[in-house]
Design a protein around this motif. Structure first.
Motif, PDB file in Angstrom:
ATOM      1  N   GLY A 197      27.190  22.655  42.371  1.00 34.64           N
ATOM      2  CA  GLY A 197      26.532  24.415  41.702  1.00 34.64           C
ATOM      3  C   GLY A 197      25.006  24.186  42.402  1.00 34.64           C
ATOM      4  O   GLY A 197      24.296  24.581  41.801  1.00 34.64           O
ATOM      5  N   ILE A 198      24.575  23.455  43.146  1.00 33.61           N
ATOM      6  CA  ILE A 198      23.902  23.302  43.634  1.00 33.61           C
ATOM      7  C   ILE A 198      23.232  23.469  45.336  1.00 33.61           C
ATOM      8  O   ILE A 198      24.392  23.756  45.639  1.00 33.61           O
ATOM      9  N   ALA A 199      21.916  23.542  45.329  1.00 33.77           N
ATOM     10  CA  ALA A 199      21.264  23.478  46.649  1.00 33.77           C
ATOM     11  C   ALA A 199      20.689  22.882  46.908  1.00 33.77           C
ATOM     12  O   ALA A 199      19.689  22.251  46.837  1.00 33.77           O
ATOM     13  N   ILE A 200      21.013  22.189  48.823  1.00 34.53           N
ATOM     14  CA  ILE A 200      19.875  20.811  48.631  1.00 34.53           C
ATOM     15  C   ILE A 200      19.424  21.375  49.928  1.00 34.53           C
ATOM     16  O   ILE A 200      20.560  21.793  50.505  1.00 34.53           O
ATOM     17  N   GLU A 201      17.838  20.996  50.453  1.00 37.52           N
ATOM     18  CA  GLU A 201      17.372  21.043  50.979  1.00 37.52           C
ATOM     19  C   GLU A 201      17.855  20.451  52.394  1.00 37.52           C
ATOM     20  O   GLU A 201      18.338  19.903  52.552  1.00 37.52           O
ATOM     21  N   GLU A 202      17.478  20.943  53.621  1.00 40.19           N
ATOM     22  CA  GLU A 202      17.813  20.555  54.680  1.00 40.19           C
ATOM     23  C   GLU A 202      16.818  19.041  55.057  1.00 40.19           C
ATOM     24  O   GLU A 202      17.469  18.341  55.370  1.00 40.19           O
ATOM     25  N   GLU A 203      15.853  19.221  53.758  1.00 43.08           N
ATOM     26  CA  GLU A 203      15.374  17.372  54.531  1.00 43.08           C
ATOM     27  C   GLU A 203      15.777  17.077  53.764  1.00 43.08           C
ATOM     28  O   GLU A 203      15.449  15.587  54.756  1.00 43.08           O
ATOM     29  N   SER A 204      16.111  16.946  53.189  1.00 42.06           N
ATOM     30  CA  SER A 204      17.470  16.379  52.143  1.00 42.06           C
ATOM     31  C   SER A 204      18.184  16.074  51.844  1.00 42.06           C
ATOM     32  O   SER A 204      18.960  14.499  52.002  1.00 42.06           O
ATOM     33  N   ALA A 205      19.412  16.701  52.859  1.00 39.81           N
ATOM     34  CA  ALA A 205      20.454  16.627  53.690  1.00 39.81           C
ATOM     35  C   ALA A 205      19.940  15.643  54.151  1.00 39.81           C
ATOM     36  O   ALA A 205      21.301  14.361  54.804  1.00 39.81           O
ATOM     37  N   GLN A 206      18.859  15.509  55.316  1.00 44.73           N
ATOM     38  CA  GLN A 206      18.813  14.786  56.679  1.00 44.73           C
ATOM     39  C   GLN A 206      18.892  12.761  56.131  1.00 44.73           C
ATOM     40  O   GLN A 206      19.090  12.268  56.516  1.00 44.73           O
ATOM     41  N   ALA A 207      18.142  12.849  54.401  1.00 44.43           N
ATOM     42  CA  ALA A 207      17.795  11.236  54.506  1.00 44.43           C
ATOM     43  C   ALA A 207      19.021  10.812  54.087  1.00 44.43           C
ATOM     44  O   ALA A 207      19.108   9.975  53.079  1.00 44.43           O
ATOM     45  N   ILE A 208      20.415  11.328  53.286  1.00 39.10           N
ATOM     46  CA  ILE A 208      21.278  11.184  52.543  1.00 39.10           C
ATOM     47  C   ILE A 208      22.064  10.038  53.501  1.00 39.10           C
ATOM     48  O   ILE A 208      22.925  11.019  54.876  1.00 39.10           O
ATOM     49  N   THR A 209      22.564   8.876  53.821  1.00 48.86           N
ATOM     50  CA  THR A 209      23.177   8.181  54.403  1.00 48.86           C
ATOM     51  C   THR A 209      24.500   7.520  53.508  1.00 48.86           C
ATOM     52  O   THR A 209      25.209   7.066  54.672  1.00 48.86           O
ATOM     53  N   THR A 210      24.302   7.470  52.499  1.00 50.27           N
ATOM     54  CA  THR A 210      25.110   6.865  52.011  1.00 50.27           C
ATOM     55  C   THR A 210      25.578   7.528  50.508  1.00 50.27           C
ATOM     56  O   THR A 210      25.697   8.531  50.153  1.00 50.27           O
ATOM     57  N   VAL A 211      26.816   7.087  50.192  1.00 53.10           N
ATOM     58  CA  VAL A 211      27.476   7.666  49.082  1.00 53.10           C
ATOM     59  C   VAL A 211      26.292   8.120  47.843  1.00 53.10           C
ATOM     60  O   VAL A 211      25.674   9.386  47.179  1.00 53.10           O
ATOM     61  N   GLN A 212      25.677   6.510  47.661  1.00 53.77           N
ATOM     62  CA  GLN A 212      24.621   6.394  46.011  1.00 53.77           C
ATOM     63  C   GLN A 212      23.371   7.560  47.068  1.00 53.77           C
ATOM     64  O   GLN A 212      22.768   8.434  45.797  1.00 53.77           O
ATOM     65  N   ASP A 213      22.556   7.670  48.199  1.00 53.00           N
ATOM     66  CA  ASP A 213      21.986   8.449  48.081  1.00 53.00           C
ATOM     67  C   ASP A 213      22.169  10.164  47.867  1.00 53.00           C
ATOM     68  O   ASP A 213      21.476  10.805  47.014  1.00 53.00           O
ATOM     69  N   ALA A 214      23.493  10.765  47.991  1.00 52.88           N
ATOM     70  CA  ALA A 214      23.862  11.560  47.467  1.00 52.88           C
ATOM     71  C   ALA A 214      24.033  11.631  46.147  1.00 52.88           C
ATOM     72  O   ALA A 214      23.331  12.814  45.715  1.00 52.88           O
ATOM     73  N   ALA A 215      24.645  10.519  45.556  1.00 51.22           N
ATOM     74  CA  ALA A 215      24.716  10.985  44.384  1.00 51.22           C
ATOM     75  C   ALA A 215      23.215  11.128  43.446  1.00 51.22           C
ATOM     76  O   ALA A 215      23.041  12.098  42.881  1.00 51.22           O
ATOM     77  N   ASP A 216      22.538  10.233  44.375  1.00 51.79           N
ATOM     78  CA  ASP A 216      20.909   9.887  43.789  1.00 51.79           C
ATOM     79  C   ASP A 216      20.431  11.752  43.279  1.00 51.79           C
ATOM     80  O   ASP A 216      19.677  12.251  42.996  1.00 51.79           O
ATOM     81  N   LEU A 217      20.566  11.968  44.587  1.00 52.94           N
ATOM     82  CA  LEU A 217      20.094  13.554  45.261  1.00 52.94           C
ATOM     83  C   LEU A 217      20.915  13.914  43.973  1.00 52.94           C
ATOM     84  O   LEU A 217      19.957  14.984  43.637  1.00 52.94           O
ATOM     85  N   ILE A 218      21.821  14.391  44.202  1.00 52.37           N
ATOM     86  CA  ILE A 218      22.321  15.385  43.341  1.00 52.37           C
ATOM     87  C   ILE A 218      22.363  15.262  41.315  1.00 52.37           C
ATOM     88  O   ILE A 218      21.978  16.293  41.270  1.00 52.37           O
ATOM     89  N   GLU A 219      22.046  13.943  41.375  1.00 46.06           N
ATOM     90  CA  GLU A 219      21.412  14.036  40.061  1.00 46.06           C
ATOM     91  C   GLU A 219      20.035  13.992  40.016  1.00 46.06           C
ATOM     92  O   GLU A 219      19.361  14.893  39.091  1.00 46.06           O
ATOM     93  N   GLU A 220      18.876  14.022  40.770  1.00 49.84           N
ATOM     94  CA  GLU A 220      17.779  14.468  40.545  1.00 49.84           C
ATOM     95  C   GLU A 220      17.544  16.133  41.013  1.00 49.84           C
ATOM     96  O   GLU A 220      17.055  16.985  40.035  1.00 49.84           O
ATOM     97  N   ILE A 221      18.517  16.822  41.075  1.00 60.26           N
ATOM     98  CA  ILE A 221      18.502  18.328  41.513  1.00 60.26           C
ATOM     99  C   ILE A 221      19.530  18.882  40.378  1.00 60.26           C
ATOM    100  O   ILE A 221      18.730  19.644  39.836  1.00 60.26           O
ATOM    101  N   VAL A 222      20.486  18.091  39.761  1.00 62.70           N
ATOM    102  CA  VAL A 222      20.303  18.895  38.761  1.00 62.70           C
ATOM    103  C   VAL A 222      19.498  18.677  37.440  1.00 62.70           C
ATOM    104  O   VAL A 222      19.618  19.934  36.509  1.00 62.70           O
ATOM    105  N   LEU A 223      19.183  17.396  36.705  1.00 61.27           N
ATOM    106  CA  LEU A 223      17.478  17.291  36.701  1.00 61.27           C
ATOM    107  C   LEU A 223      16.992  18.312  36.356  1.00 61.27           C
ATOM    108  O   LEU A 223      16.262  18.859  35.424  1.00 61.27           O
ATOM    109  N   LYS A 224      16.086  19.084  37.476  1.00 57.53           N
ATOM    110  CA  LYS A 224      14.968  19.513  37.771  1.00 57.53           C
ATOM    111  C   LYS A 224      16.069  21.117  37.630  1.00 57.53           C
ATOM    112  O   LYS A 224      15.174  21.970  36.977  1.00 57.53           O
TER     113      LYS A 224
END
Length: 143
Positions: free
Chosen positions: A113-140
Motif C-alpha cells: 500500500g505504498i508508492a515508490i518513486e521512479e528514481e528509488s525504483a531504479q536503485a533497487i537491485t536486490t531483495v534487501q534493497d527493496a525491503a529496506d526501501l519499503i521499510e523506509e517508505i512505510v516509516l515516513k
C-alpha cells in the motif's frame, strides 16, 4: 543522517614557465624543496577548502518484510521450486529484465500500500534493497 565537515588544504604554485613543475627531492641542511627544474626558492600559497561528507546509516528491514518481498519476487519471476530467493538475491541474477523489475515494483506497491518513486525504483537491485526501501517508505508514511 549525520553531516561532518572536514577541512583540507589546497596547494598551488605560481610559475613563470608554462611547464608543470614536479617536486622530486628534499635536500640541504634546512630541507629545502627542489623542483624538477632545480629551483630551490619555490613559494606556495595555502588556501583552506572544505569538504562535506554525508553518512547515512539505513536500518535493515524486518525479516517478515524481506520474506514478503522474496515471495513476491518468486511469484513475479516464476522462480523454480528448487531455486532459493534470499535477501542477497539480485534481480538480474534471478533472470529479471527491466520490465520484470517494473512489475516487481508494482506488485510491491500493491502489497504494501505504498508508492515508490521512479528514481528509488531504479536503485533497487536486490531483495534487501527493496525491503529496506519499503521499510523506509512505510516509516515516513506513518510519521
Amino acid at each position: 543522517m549525520a553531516t561532518n565537515a572536514v577541512v583540507g588544504t589546497s596547494l598551488s604554485m605560481r610559475s613563470l614557465l608554462p611547464q608543470t613543475l614536479a617536486f622530486t627531492s628534499i635536500s640541504g641542511p634546512r630541507s629545502a624543496l627542489v623542483s624538477s627544474f632545480g629551483r630551490k626558492n619555490v613559494s606556495f600559497s595555502l588556501q583552506p577548502s572544505s569538504i562535506r561528507l554525508r553518512i547515512s546509516c539505513a536500518a535493515k528491514a524486518k525479516p517478515e518484510t524481506v520474506e514478503k518481498v522474496c515471495d513476491i519476487v518468486k511469484k513475479q519471476l516464476a522462480v523454480p521450486e528448487g531455486q532459493t530467493v534470499s535477501a542477497e538475491s539480485k534481480f538480474a541474477t534471478l533472470g529479471a529484465d527491466s520490465l520484470d523489475t517494473v512489475e516487481i515494483v508494482m506488485a510491491l506497491e500493491e502489497q504494501f500500500g505504498i508508492a515508490i518513486e521512479e528514481e528509488s525504483a531504479q536503485a533497487i537491485t536486490t531483495v534487501q534493497d527493496a525491503a529496506d526501501l519499503i521499510e523506509e517508505i512505510v516509516l515516513k508514511k506513518s510519521s
